[in-house]
Design a protein around this motif. Structure first.
Motif, PDB file in Angstrom:
ATOM      1  N   THR A  42       0.675  -1.236  -0.067  1.00  0.00           N
ATOM      2  CA  THR A  42      -0.110   0.169   0.019  1.00  0.00           C
ATOM      3  C   THR A  42       0.934   1.181   0.129  1.00  0.00           C
ATOM      4  OG1 THR A  42      -0.245   0.248   2.461  1.00  0.00           O
ATOM      5  CG2 THR A  42      -1.716  -1.290   1.291  1.00  0.00           C
ATOM      6  N   THR A  43       0.558   2.372  -0.434  1.00  0.00           N
ATOM      7  CA  THR A  43       1.180   3.502  -0.679  1.00  0.00           C
ATOM      8  C   THR A  43       1.441   4.112   0.866  1.00  0.00           C
ATOM      9  OG1 THR A  43      -0.911   4.916  -0.668  1.00  0.00           O
ATOM     10  CG2 THR A  43       0.157   4.109  -2.529  1.00  0.00           C
ATOM     11  N   GLU A  44       0.469   3.942   1.935  1.00  0.00           N
ATOM     12  CA  GLU A  44       0.971   4.250   3.261  1.00  0.00           C
ATOM     13  C   GLU A  44       1.751   3.602   3.747  1.00  0.00           C
ATOM     14  OE1 GLU A  44      -2.427   3.335   2.208  1.00  0.00           O
ATOM     15  OE2 GLU A  44      -3.453   5.079   2.516  1.00  0.00           O
ATOM     16  N   GLU A  45       2.099   2.255   3.854  1.00  0.00           N
ATOM     17  CA  GLU A  45       3.117   1.311   4.232  1.00  0.00           C
ATOM     18  C   GLU A  45       4.277   1.808   3.597  1.00  0.00           C
ATOM     19  OE1 GLU A  45       4.181  -3.363   4.145  1.00  0.00           O
ATOM     20  OE2 GLU A  45       2.538  -2.865   3.069  1.00  0.00           O
ATOM     21  N   GLY A  46       4.100   2.138   1.958  1.00  0.00           N
ATOM     22  CA  GLY A  46       5.168   2.359   1.239  1.00  0.00           C
ATOM     23  C   GLY A  46       5.989   3.619   1.846  1.00  0.00           C
ATOM     24  N   PHE A  47       5.339   4.799   2.115  1.00  0.00           N
ATOM     25  CA  PHE A  47       5.800   5.974   2.622  1.00  0.00           C
ATOM     26  C   PHE A  47       6.350   5.739   4.008  1.00  0.00           C
ATOM     27  CE2 PHE A  47       5.302  10.223   4.734  1.00  0.00           C
ATOM     28  CZ  PHE A  47       6.251  11.037   3.559  1.00  0.00           C
ATOM     29  N   LYS A  48       5.829   5.111   4.930  1.00  0.00           N
ATOM     30  CA  LYS A  48       6.154   4.740   6.350  1.00  0.00           C
ATOM     31  C   LYS A  48       7.837   4.102   5.956  1.00  0.00           C
ATOM     32  CE  LYS A  48       5.483   2.381  10.427  1.00  0.00           C
ATOM     33  NZ  LYS A  48       5.158   1.015  10.975  1.00  0.00           N
ATOM     34  N   LYS A  49       7.827   2.946   5.148  1.00  0.00           N
ATOM     35  CA  LYS A  49       8.993   2.438   4.968  1.00  0.00           C
ATOM     36  C   LYS A  49      10.048   3.268   4.376  1.00  0.00           C
ATOM     37  CE  LYS A  49       7.348  -2.338   4.705  1.00  0.00           C
ATOM     38  NZ  LYS A  49       7.313  -3.675   4.302  1.00  0.00           N
ATOM     39  N   PHE A  50       9.729   4.040   3.355  1.00  0.00           N
ATOM     40  CA  PHE A  50      10.540   5.317   2.695  1.00  0.00           C
ATOM     41  C   PHE A  50      11.162   5.978   3.892  1.00  0.00           C
ATOM     42  CE2 PHE A  50      11.487   9.207   0.825  1.00  0.00           C
ATOM     43  CZ  PHE A  50      12.493   8.996  -0.138  1.00  0.00           C
ATOM     44  N   CYS A  51      10.457   6.646   4.787  1.00  0.00           N
ATOM     45  CA  CYS A  51      10.837   7.514   5.782  1.00  0.00           C
ATOM     46  C   CYS A  51      11.705   6.695   6.797  1.00  0.00           C
ATOM     47  CB  CYS A  51       9.576   8.021   6.660  1.00  0.00           C
ATOM     48  SG  CYS A  51       8.944   9.175   5.786  1.00  0.00           S
ATOM     49  N   GLU A  52      11.421   5.416   6.947  1.00  0.00           N
ATOM     50  CA  GLU A  52      12.501   4.683   7.844  1.00  0.00           C
ATOM     51  C   GLU A  52      13.683   4.256   7.343  1.00  0.00           C
ATOM     52  OE1 GLU A  52       9.715   1.097   8.771  1.00  0.00           O
ATOM     53  OE2 GLU A  52       8.812   2.464  10.358  1.00  0.00           O
ATOM     54  N   GLU A  53      13.955   4.167   5.993  1.00  0.00           N
ATOM     55  CA  GLU A  53      15.170   3.642   5.561  1.00  0.00           C
ATOM     56  C   GLU A  53      15.751   4.381   4.406  1.00  0.00           C
ATOM     57  OE1 GLU A  53      14.545  -0.531   4.308  1.00  0.00           O
ATOM     58  OE2 GLU A  53      12.936  -0.828   5.699  1.00  0.00           O
ATOM     59  N   ASN A  54      15.018   5.380   3.863  1.00  0.00           N
ATOM     60  CA  ASN A  54      15.640   6.293   2.900  1.00  0.00           C
ATOM     61  C   ASN A  54      16.153   5.724   1.741  1.00  0.00           C
ATOM     62  OD1 ASN A  54      16.435   8.585   1.602  1.00  0.00           O
ATOM     63  ND2 ASN A  54      18.160   9.280   3.009  1.00  0.00           N
ATOM     64  N   HIS A  55      15.418   5.137   0.968  1.00  0.00           N
ATOM     65  CA  HIS A  55      15.978   4.425  -0.474  1.00  0.00           C
ATOM     66  C   HIS A  55      16.649   5.332  -1.513  1.00  0.00           C
ATOM     67  CE1 HIS A  55      12.920   1.887   1.627  1.00  0.00           C
ATOM     68  NE2 HIS A  55      13.471   0.803   1.098  1.00  0.00           N
ATOM     69  N   ASP A  56      17.338   4.439  -2.298  1.00  0.00           N
ATOM     70  CA  ASP A  56      17.912   5.222  -3.371  1.00  0.00           C
ATOM     71  C   ASP A  56      17.288   5.191  -4.759  1.00  0.00           C
ATOM     72  OD1 ASP A  56      20.464   5.646  -1.726  1.00  0.00           O
ATOM     73  OD2 ASP A  56      20.485   3.481  -1.978  1.00  0.00           O
ATOM     74  N   LEU A  57      16.156   4.243  -4.682  1.00  0.00           N
ATOM     75  CA  LEU A  57      15.093   4.213  -5.940  1.00  0.00           C
ATOM     76  C   LEU A  57      14.068   3.705  -5.478  1.00  0.00           C
ATOM     77  CD1 LEU A  57      14.580   4.225  -9.027  1.00  0.00           C
ATOM     78  CD2 LEU A  57      15.565   1.938  -8.951  1.00  0.00           C
ATOM     79  N   VAL A  58      12.835   4.343  -5.824  1.00  0.00           N
ATOM     80  CA  VAL A  58      11.517   3.994  -5.404  1.00  0.00           C
ATOM     81  C   VAL A  58      10.563   3.552  -6.810  1.00  0.00           C
ATOM     82  CG1 VAL A  58       9.224   4.575  -4.551  1.00  0.00           C
ATOM     83  CG2 VAL A  58      11.431   5.357  -3.485  1.00  0.00           C
ATOM     84  N   ILE A  59      10.171   2.319  -6.719  1.00  0.00           N
ATOM     85  CA  ILE A  59       9.343   1.866  -7.947  1.00  0.00           C
ATOM     86  C   ILE A  59       8.045   1.618  -7.220  1.00  0.00           C
ATOM     87  CG2 ILE A  59       8.807  -0.024  -9.608  1.00  0.00           C
ATOM     88  CD1 ILE A  59      12.051  -0.782  -9.390  1.00  0.00           C
TER      89      ILE A  59
END
Length: 180
Positions: A42-59
């Motif tokens: 889900t997009t909510e889960e995705g944003f939470k994980k992005f904020c926690e791990e600061n990825h280099d690429l998002v698909i």
């Protein structure tokens, strides 16, 4: 061109388990270790994980329910809690309809890939994002890569306007030769 992807972190936001598995397999072929690939459905889960791990690429998939992938892209670009609003975002979608592509572009995606796709197309999109990044624009109404992808010279009249300068009426009359 060959790249060393062993240290980059990728977030995949995809609602279909089959497409998610395909993306993970293709990224593994590109030498991205599976431990560096995070997934969310889900997009909510995705944003939470992005904020926690600061990825280099998002698909991110377009995802219609409960919220769309373009809304996630907007959050990544505009939210104060986003750790990296400049991260490349590659959107996947089942449709390449012009309206969808324009909406995604206007929310700040770096690239757009229509499903179904083959591994080579994914590789080319990622390569384009890395090799030819568009300048990043930060404006009150838009945050993301420059929406103009064409390099053709602009031949129309300039539409942007500079703010009017307040002039003294006497100075204007002098310039026009109407001094009284």
């Amino acid at each position: 061109m060959s790249y060393d992807f062993k240290n980059i972190k990728v977030l995949i936001v995809e609602s279909s388990p089959h497409v998610l598995a395909l993306l993970e397999d293709v990224l593994a072929i590109f030498t991205i270790p599976r431990k560096n690939i995070t997934s969310a459905s889900t997009t909510e889960e995705g944003f939470k994980k992005f904020c926690e791990e600061n990825h280099d690429l998002v698909i991110v998939d377009w995802i219609e329910d409960p919220t769309s992938g373009i809304q996630l892209t907007h959050k990544i670009r505009a939210e104060k809690s986003s750790p990296n609003p400049y991260v490349p975002v590659l959107m996947t979608a089942g449709s390449g309809h012009e309206n969808k592509v324009i909406r995604a572009r206007d929310m700040g995606v770096s690239g757009y890939l229509v499903k179904p796709f083959v591994a080579r197309e994914l590789a080319l999109k990622i390569e384009a994002i890395i090799e030819k990044p568009r300048p990043f624009i930060v404006h009150s109404s838009f945050i993301g890569p420059d929406r103009r992808v064409s390099k053709k010279p602009y031949t129309e009249a300039e539409r942007r306007q500079t703010p009017p300068v307040m002039a003294n009426p006497a100075d204007v009359r002098k310039k026009k030769g109407r001094e009284k």
